[in-house]
Scaffold this motif. Sequence first.
Motif, PDB file in Angstrom:
ATOM      1  N   ASP A 133       0.849  -1.190   0.000  1.00  0.00           N
ATOM      2  CA  ASP A 133       0.000   0.000   0.000  1.00  0.00           C
ATOM      3  C   ASP A 133       0.885   1.241   0.000  1.00  0.00           C
ATOM      4  OD1 ASP A 133      -2.326  -1.504   0.121  1.00  0.00           O
ATOM      5  OD2 ASP A 133      -2.394  -1.465   2.305  1.00  0.00           O
ATOM      6  N   LEU A 134       0.470   2.251  -0.766  1.00  0.00           N
ATOM      7  CA  LEU A 134       1.159   3.527  -0.669  1.00  0.00           C
ATOM      8  C   LEU A 134       0.976   4.060   0.744  1.00  0.00           C
ATOM      9  CD1 LEU A 134       0.294   5.340  -4.021  1.00  0.00           C
ATOM     10  CD2 LEU A 134       2.437   4.269  -3.355  1.00  0.00           C
ATOM     11  N   ASP A 135       2.010   4.682   1.269  1.00  0.00           N
ATOM     12  CA  ASP A 135       2.003   5.159   2.646  1.00  0.00           C
ATOM     13  C   ASP A 135       2.030   6.686   2.668  1.00  0.00           C
ATOM     14  OD1 ASP A 135       2.518   5.825   5.298  1.00  0.00           O
ATOM     15  OD2 ASP A 135       4.165   4.406   5.514  1.00  0.00           O
ATOM     16  N   PRO A 136       1.001   7.317   3.234  1.00  0.00           N
ATOM     17  CA  PRO A 136       0.975   8.784   3.283  1.00  0.00           C
ATOM     18  C   PRO A 136       2.199   9.376   3.987  1.00  0.00           C
ATOM     19  CG  PRO A 136      -1.083   7.867   4.147  1.00  0.00           C
ATOM     20  CD  PRO A 136      -0.176   6.720   3.853  1.00  0.00           C
ATOM     21  N   ALA A 137       2.770   8.666   4.936  1.00  0.00           N
ATOM     22  CA  ALA A 137       3.936   9.165   5.663  1.00  0.00           C
ATOM     23  C   ALA A 137       5.171   9.281   4.762  1.00  0.00           C
ATOM     24  CB  ALA A 137       4.253   8.255   6.854  1.00  0.00           C
ATOM     25  N   CYS A 138       5.152   8.595   3.638  1.00  0.00           N
ATOM     26  CA  CYS A 138       6.297   8.623   2.728  1.00  0.00           C
ATOM     27  C   CYS A 138       6.170   9.678   1.629  1.00  0.00           C
ATOM     28  CB  CYS A 138       6.480   7.244   2.094  1.00  0.00           C
ATOM     29  SG  CYS A 138       6.922   5.981   3.305  1.00  0.00           S
ATOM     30  N   MET A 139       5.068  10.386   1.575  1.00  0.00           N
ATOM     31  CA  MET A 139       4.868  11.407   0.548  1.00  0.00           C
ATOM     32  C   MET A 139       5.714  12.636   0.849  1.00  0.00           C
ATOM     33  SD  MET A 139       2.819  10.176  -1.757  1.00  0.00           S
ATOM     34  CE  MET A 139       2.340  11.621  -2.670  1.00  0.00           C
ATOM     35  N   LEU A 140       6.516  13.038  -0.096  1.00  0.00           N
ATOM     36  CA  LEU A 140       7.378  14.202   0.074  1.00  0.00           C
ATOM     37  C   LEU A 140       6.720  15.478  -0.424  1.00  0.00           C
ATOM     38  CD1 LEU A 140      10.733  12.572  -1.070  1.00  0.00           C
ATOM     39  CD2 LEU A 140       9.822  12.794   1.255  1.00  0.00           C
ATOM     40  N   ASP A 141       5.692  15.334  -1.207  1.00  0.00           N
ATOM     41  CA  ASP A 141       4.988  16.475  -1.796  1.00  0.00           C
ATOM     42  C   ASP A 141       3.511  16.348  -1.445  1.00  0.00           C
ATOM     43  OD1 ASP A 141       3.729  18.345  -3.437  1.00  0.00           O
ATOM     44  OD2 ASP A 141       4.805  17.749  -5.248  1.00  0.00           O
ATOM     45  N   GLY A 143       1.029  17.874  -2.771  1.00  0.00           N
ATOM     46  CA  GLY A 143       0.165  18.057  -3.936  1.00  0.00           C
ATOM     47  C   GLY A 143      -0.605  16.802  -4.333  1.00  0.00           C
ATOM     48  N   PRO A 144       0.066  15.663  -4.511  1.00  0.00           N
ATOM     49  CA  PRO A 144      -0.682  14.455  -4.885  1.00  0.00           C
ATOM     50  C   PRO A 144      -1.700  14.025  -3.828  1.00  0.00           C
ATOM     51  CG  PRO A 144       1.636  14.174  -5.382  1.00  0.00           C
ATOM     52  CD  PRO A 144       1.512  15.458  -4.598  1.00  0.00           C
ATOM     53  N   ILE A 145      -1.406  14.277  -2.567  1.00  0.00           N
ATOM     54  CA  ILE A 145      -2.353  13.917  -1.513  1.00  0.00           C
ATOM     55  C   ILE A 145      -3.630  14.725  -1.680  1.00  0.00           C
ATOM     56  CG2 ILE A 145      -2.802  13.926   0.975  1.00  0.00           C
ATOM     57  CD1 ILE A 145       0.217  13.424   1.372  1.00  0.00           C
ATOM     58  N   ASP A 146      -3.482  16.011  -1.884  1.00  0.00           N
ATOM     59  CA  ASP A 146      -4.644  16.883  -2.059  1.00  0.00           C
ATOM     60  C   ASP A 146      -5.446  16.512  -3.300  1.00  0.00           C
ATOM     61  OD1 ASP A 146      -3.772  18.210   0.199  1.00  0.00           O
ATOM     62  OD2 ASP A 146      -2.804  19.841  -0.916  1.00  0.00           O
ATOM     63  N   ARG A 147      -4.760  16.174  -4.386  1.00  0.00           N
ATOM     64  CA  ARG A 147      -5.422  15.861  -5.657  1.00  0.00           C
ATOM     65  C   ARG A 147      -6.054  14.480  -5.686  1.00  0.00           C
ATOM     66  NH1 ARG A 147      -1.040  18.342  -7.773  1.00  0.00           N
ATOM     67  NH2 ARG A 147       0.035  16.387  -8.183  1.00  0.00           N
ATOM     68  N   HIS A 148      -5.396  13.482  -5.102  1.00  0.00           N
ATOM     69  CA  HIS A 148      -5.815  12.097  -5.311  1.00  0.00           C
ATOM     70  C   HIS A 148      -6.322  11.367  -4.061  1.00  0.00           C
ATOM     71  CE1 HIS A 148      -4.209  12.218  -9.356  1.00  0.00           C
ATOM     72  NE2 HIS A 148      -3.092  12.699  -8.885  1.00  0.00           N
ATOM     73  N   TYR A 149      -6.058  11.904  -2.880  1.00  0.00           N
ATOM     74  CA  TYR A 149      -6.355  11.126  -1.677  1.00  0.00           C
ATOM     75  C   TYR A 149      -7.150  11.882  -0.618  1.00  0.00           C
ATOM     76  CZ  TYR A 149      -3.022   8.111  -3.934  1.00  0.00           C
ATOM     77  OH  TYR A 149      -2.382   7.331  -4.853  1.00  0.00           O
ATOM     78  N   ASP A 151     -10.108  11.553   0.058  1.00  0.00           N
ATOM     79  CA  ASP A 151     -11.011  10.596   0.709  1.00  0.00           C
ATOM     80  C   ASP A 151     -10.259   9.496   1.472  1.00  0.00           C
ATOM     81  OD1 ASP A 151      -9.968   9.137  -1.378  1.00  0.00           O
ATOM     82  OD2 ASP A 151     -11.900   8.640  -2.278  1.00  0.00           O
ATOM     83  N   GLY A 152      -8.936   9.508   1.429  1.00  0.00           N
ATOM     84  CA  GLY A 152      -8.149   8.522   2.158  1.00  0.00           C
ATOM     85  C   GLY A 152      -8.060   7.153   1.494  1.00  0.00           C
ATOM     86  N   ASP A 153      -8.554   7.017   0.275  1.00  0.00           N
ATOM     87  CA  ASP A 153      -8.555   5.728  -0.435  1.00  0.00           C
ATOM     88  C   ASP A 153      -7.237   5.583  -1.213  1.00  0.00           C
ATOM     89  OD1 ASP A 153      -9.509   3.289  -1.358  1.00  0.00           O
ATOM     90  OD2 ASP A 153     -10.766   4.174  -2.924  1.00  0.00           O
ATOM     91  N   TRP A 154      -6.173   5.253  -0.485  1.00  0.00           N
ATOM     92  CA  TRP A 154      -4.830   5.161  -1.049  1.00  0.00           C
ATOM     93  C   TRP A 154      -4.684   3.927  -1.931  1.00  0.00           C
ATOM     94  CZ3 TRP A 154      -0.625   8.458  -0.461  1.00  0.00           C
ATOM     95  CH2 TRP A 154      -0.895   9.594   0.304  1.00  0.00           C
TER      96      TRP A 154
END
Length: 168
Positions: A133-141, A143-149, A151-154
């Motif tokens: 599973d992609l891990d939100p803690a590993c996101m360095l930017d 932007g992709p979290i805001d655009r794609h996640y 709803d939390g459906d990683w």
Amino acid sequence: MALHQVDLSAFTPQIFNIFGERTPLLTAGDRVACNTMTIGWCQLGRVWRVPTCTVYSRPSLHTLGYMESSDYFTVSILPESMQDALHFCGTKSGRDVDKFAACGLTVTYGAGDAPYIAEAEWVLVCKKLYVQDLDPACMLDQGPIDRHYADGDWHRVYVGQVVEVYKG
């Protein structure tokens, strides 16, 4: 000899260009039951010295259950003339409708009984090597979290070894 910049589309193999121009279908399951869906993200390359295809699926999607229960998956590119079928497969859930029957698609099987679409122009048959599973803690930017996640459906990541390739 000095290096010079080249157009990436002129440098990459044909299959990379096709994935950039057309939406692939991810198919998983077995001879008893299977499902297909469109995917917007797909990577090709070499990992662990083998040719690989990496795909992504959200846990909320019906196809994920087939991905989890199968050792193989396929990635297919339909002809441009089949855009209606592609649109249908990308907007309807396999929970509610048999996409293959509704679109007149023929399911056939490759290595490991992996289902793929016989009408495709290109098919990659892949044996799963790695899942995470992609891990939100590993996101360095952010932007992709805001655009794609929002709803939390990683996405869940599947790296598959390409074991067969079919070209129409």
